[in-house]
Structures are given as structure tokens and as C-alpha cells.
Motif scaffolding. Structure first.
Motif, mmCIF file in Angstrom:
data_model
loop_
_atom_site.group_PDB
_atom_site.id
_atom_site.type_symbol
_atom_site.label_atom_id
_atom_site.label_comp_id
_atom_site.label_asym_id
_atom_site.label_seq_id
_atom_site.Cartn_x
_atom_site.Cartn_y
_atom_site.Cartn_z
ATOM 1 N N ARG A 41 1.690 -31.363 -13.168
ATOM 2 C CA ARG A 41 1.935 -30.912 -11.798
ATOM 3 C C ARG A 41 0.777 -30.055 -11.286
ATOM 4 N N LEU A 42 0.286 -29.170 -12.160
ATOM 5 C CA LEU A 42 -0.822 -28.307 -11.755
ATOM 6 C C LEU A 42 -2.082 -29.119 -11.473
ATOM 7 N N GLU A 43 -2.364 -30.047 -12.375
ATOM 8 C CA GLU A 43 -3.580 -30.856 -12.197
ATOM 9 C C GLU A 43 -3.514 -31.655 -10.903
ATOM 10 N N ALA A 44 -2.323 -32.188 -10.582
ATOM 11 C CA ALA A 44 -2.175 -32.930 -9.327
ATOM 12 C C ALA A 44 -2.324 -31.996 -8.130
ATOM 13 N N ARG A 45 -1.842 -30.780 -8.286
ATOM 14 C CA ARG A 45 -1.869 -29.838 -7.162
ATOM 15 C C ARG A 45 -3.277 -29.346 -6.860
ATOM 16 N N ILE A 46 -4.063 -29.055 -7.914
ATOM 17 C CA ILE A 46 -5.414 -28.520 -7.676
ATOM 18 C C ILE A 46 -6.457 -29.636 -7.586
ATOM 19 N N GLY A 47 -6.062 -30.859 -7.972
ATOM 20 C CA GLY A 47 -6.980 -31.979 -7.882
ATOM 21 C C GLY A 47 -8.055 -31.965 -8.948
ATOM 22 N N ALA A 48 -7.765 -31.401 -10.115
ATOM 23 C CA ALA A 48 -8.748 -31.363 -11.207
ATOM 24 C C ALA A 48 -8.003 -31.285 -12.531
ATOM 25 N N ARG A 49 -8.646 -31.807 -13.563
ATOM 26 C CA ARG A 49 -8.038 -31.733 -14.885
ATOM 27 C C ARG A 49 -8.238 -30.333 -15.452
ATOM 28 N N LEU A 50 -7.234 -29.866 -16.190
ATOM 29 C CA LEU A 50 -7.307 -28.547 -16.825
ATOM 30 C C LEU A 50 -7.679 -28.648 -18.301
ATOM 31 N N PHE A 51 -7.364 -29.795 -18.915
ATOM 32 C CA PHE A 51 -7.684 -30.017 -20.326
ATOM 33 C C PHE A 51 -8.346 -31.380 -20.477
ATOM 34 N N ASN A 52 -9.279 -31.440 -21.422
ATOM 35 C CA ASN A 52 -9.737 -32.725 -21.939
ATOM 36 C C ASN A 52 -8.924 -33.006 -23.178
ATOM 37 N N ARG A 53 -8.215 -34.134 -23.177
ATOM 38 C CA ARG A 53 -7.291 -34.421 -24.267
ATOM 39 C C ARG A 53 -7.708 -35.689 -24.982
ATOM 40 N N THR A 54 -7.685 -35.636 -26.292
ATOM 41 C CA THR A 54 -7.798 -36.825 -27.124
ATOM 42 C C THR A 54 -6.641 -36.774 -28.090
ATOM 43 N N SER A 55 -6.559 -37.771 -28.962
ATOM 44 C CA SER A 55 -5.451 -37.786 -29.925
ATOM 45 C C SER A 55 -5.554 -36.640 -30.914
ATOM 46 N N ARG A 56 -6.759 -36.039 -31.073
ATOM 47 C CA ARG A 56 -6.935 -34.999 -32.079
ATOM 48 C C ARG A 56 -7.332 -33.638 -31.514
#
Length: 315
Positions: A41-56
Motif C-alpha cells: 500500500r505504501l509503495e503504491a501511495r508514494i509511487g516508489a519501491r521501499l525494498f529490493n526483494r529477492t528470494s534470499r
């Protein structure tokens, strides 16, 4: 203007603190999916990713690092506010408005209050005494003491103890006028009346064997406060139906005696009543516990328990 999504910012701060969506969910006692949705919800609201996520791995983005300090403050201040509010709600503090019958309140409630107030210095008690039936909700009372066979109502009630009542008189009166053997014999006696009985112009008695008798008392005095009958009783002017908490010392010391052994008025009890609803404030809970412990251990209450046990055995 929409309010900030404070819950989602607090969740984001917890994920950043723990380094894991799963560990954040455990700390917050919510499902992992709830954590993911809050961050989404936050990422959609601010229009930017907050974390870079991978499986590890899970790493803050530049936007995430920029937002973290403010989000951490939201989480910390929210936790502090909740802890403070919880402590304030659980610490007994504030005023309790208590209603009680006049004679009982003066004789048995007021003497207990100094110990209570010393034990709970953050609490004050507004004690209202009167023999008329108080509307707790309409009168803004937190708590009431009632001595009766309670009718069904929406009030919360806690039974504390039996209140034993007896027909009593001074030995001098009984020596002059005789000791009645049956309630119907009271037609020839001076009866002192209490105006706030459910039916003040009728006295009802129940025998240990289950028999019942109803009489119409007549006499020289009737009062709307039981204390007012005491001097006339001790002066030998008549008989009266009185609760043990009024005269247990007079009975113990022989100034008064019970009349009509085997017969007694219908049973009543002492109750603590309070308006409906949960939870009770801590200040009210503290006074409820204190009064329950103190009043149920009073000598007249213990005597009533003994009398009831003996009556039950005889039946």
C-alpha cells in the motif's frame, strides 16, 4: 486530505528493523500477507519501491532509506503512546461514585474507606447515602450497594453475603408483654415499622418447615431509616424486623433478643451492582474487590452464614 497510513508506516519500520517480512509478522502478531499488503500500500501511495526483494535478500531502496527515520519514529511513538495509555488505564486513579443505604453506609462502609484511600491514593470516593432506590445509570454512579432480593435488570450484580433479618425486641418489653410464639400473635403487640420495606404494611415470615405467615403490623413508630427505630427498640417500646448488621452487638450483649425462633423474614443479600458494560475502570475494580473482601468478612456477615447453615440443616 487523506490521513497518512500510520499503520503501514509502522509495519514498514518493523520490516526494516527485523530484516524480514516473516519476522516482522511474528513480532506484530499478524499474518505475513498482512505485512506484505501494508508495504505494498505504501509503495503504491508514494509511487516508489521501499525494498529490493529477492528470494534470499531484502534491502532498502533509496526511497526506503529516506523514509525509514520518520517511519521508525511513528512506530516508536505509537508503541510508547499505547504503553502509556495501558498503564494509565490499569493504574487505579480517579473518582468512584458509590451509592449505599444510609444506615449500612454510615455503620459499615464509611469506616472502611480510610484504609481503602490509604491503599489507593490515586482514587477518590464520592459516597452518596440514602435509603431510596438510586438509578445508578441516570445518576452517574459507578457502583452501588443494595440489600435486597434483587429483581432482574441490566445491572451487573455481585452477591457478597446473606443479610439475616430477625424480629427483635428488648427483654424488658418481652417480660411485660410476653413472647409471641407465632407471627399471628403479633396482632396484640406494638410493632415498629420500616417504611422502605417492599410492602411496609405487611410482615411476611417463613418457618424452617416451609410454612408462611403474613401479618399487618401496628405500632407507635414508623420511620424511613432503620437507625431511627433503634432507640425505641432498646427503650422497650415495641418489636421490629431488623437486619443483623444493625444490631448484632445488641443481640450479642443481651440488649435485644430474637423473637419467634424458627420464623424469619424472606432471605435477602448484600449485592454490589454497577452499570452494564466492559471493561470496568481500574478504580472501580479496585473498590469492588476491596468492599467484597471487607464486607463478606464482617462479624454480622459470618453470623448470617452460620445461621443459614443451621437453618438449612434443620430443614
Amino acid at each position: 486530505m487523506k490521513l497518512p497510513d500510520f499503520e503501514a508506516w509502522a509495519v514498514f519500520a518493523k520490516v526494516a528493523e527485523t530484516g524480514s517480512f516473516g519476522r516482522a509478522a511474528l513480532d506484530l502478531a499478524v499474518a505475513k500477507g498482512t505485512v506484505s499488503k501494508a508495504v505494498g500500500r505504501l509503495e503504491a501511495r508514494i509511487g516508489a519501491r521501499l525494498f529490493n526483494r529477492t528470494s534470499r535478500t531484502l534491502a532498502l531502496t533509496e526511497a526506503g532509506r529516506a523514509a525509514l527515520a520518520g517511519a521508525a519514529r511513528i512506530l516508536a511513538e505509537g508503541e510508547a503512546a499505547e504503553a502509556s495509555a495501558t498503564a494509565s488505564a490499569s493504574e487505579p486513579r480517579g473518582r468512584v461514585r458509590l451509592a449505599a443505604p444510609m444506615s449500612f453506609g454510615v455503620m459499615h462502609v464509611a469506616p472502611l474507606l480510610p484504609a481503602f484511600l490509604l491503599q489507593y491514593p490515586g482514587i477518590s470516593v464520592d459516597l452518596h447515602l440514602g435509603d431510596d432506590l438510586i438509578d445508578l445509570v441516570g445518576g452517574g454512579f459507578d457502583l452501588g450497594l443494595r440489600i435486597a432480593a434483587l429483581a432482574d435488570s441490566s445491572l451487573r450484580a455481585r452477591r457478597l453475603c446473606t443479610v439475616h433479618r430477625s424480629l427483635v425486641a428488648a427483654p424488658a418489653y418481652l417480660d411485660r408483654h410476653g413472647r409471641p410464639g407465632h407471627p399471628h400473635d403479633l396482632s396484640g403487640h406494638a410493632c415498629l415499622g420500616y417504611a422502605y420495606l417492599p410492602v411496609p404494611d405487611r410482615w411476611r415470615f417463613i418457618h424452617a418447615d416451609g410454612a408462611e405467615a403474613v401479618v399487618a403490623p401496628e405500632g407507635p413508630l414508623r420511620a424511613n431509616n432503620a437507625d431511627a427505630l433503634g432507640p425505641a427498640l432498646r427503650a422497650g417500646l415495641g418489636l421490629a424486623v431488623q437486619p443483623d448488621f444493625m444490631l448484632w452487638e445488641d443481640l450479642r450483649d443481651g440488649r435485644l433478643e430474637r423473637v419467634l425462633p424458627g420464623w424469619s423474614p424472606p432471605p435477602i443479600a448484600l449485592h454490589l451492582v454497577s452499570p452494564p458494560g466492559d471493561p470496568r475502570p481500574a478504580r472501580v475494580t479496585a473498590l469492588v474487590g476491596f468492599l467484597a473482601r471487607s464486607l463478606s468478612a464482617a462479624p454480622w456477615a459470618r453470623n448470617a452464614q452460620i445461621s443459614n447453615a443451621a437453618h438449612t440443616k434443620s430443614v
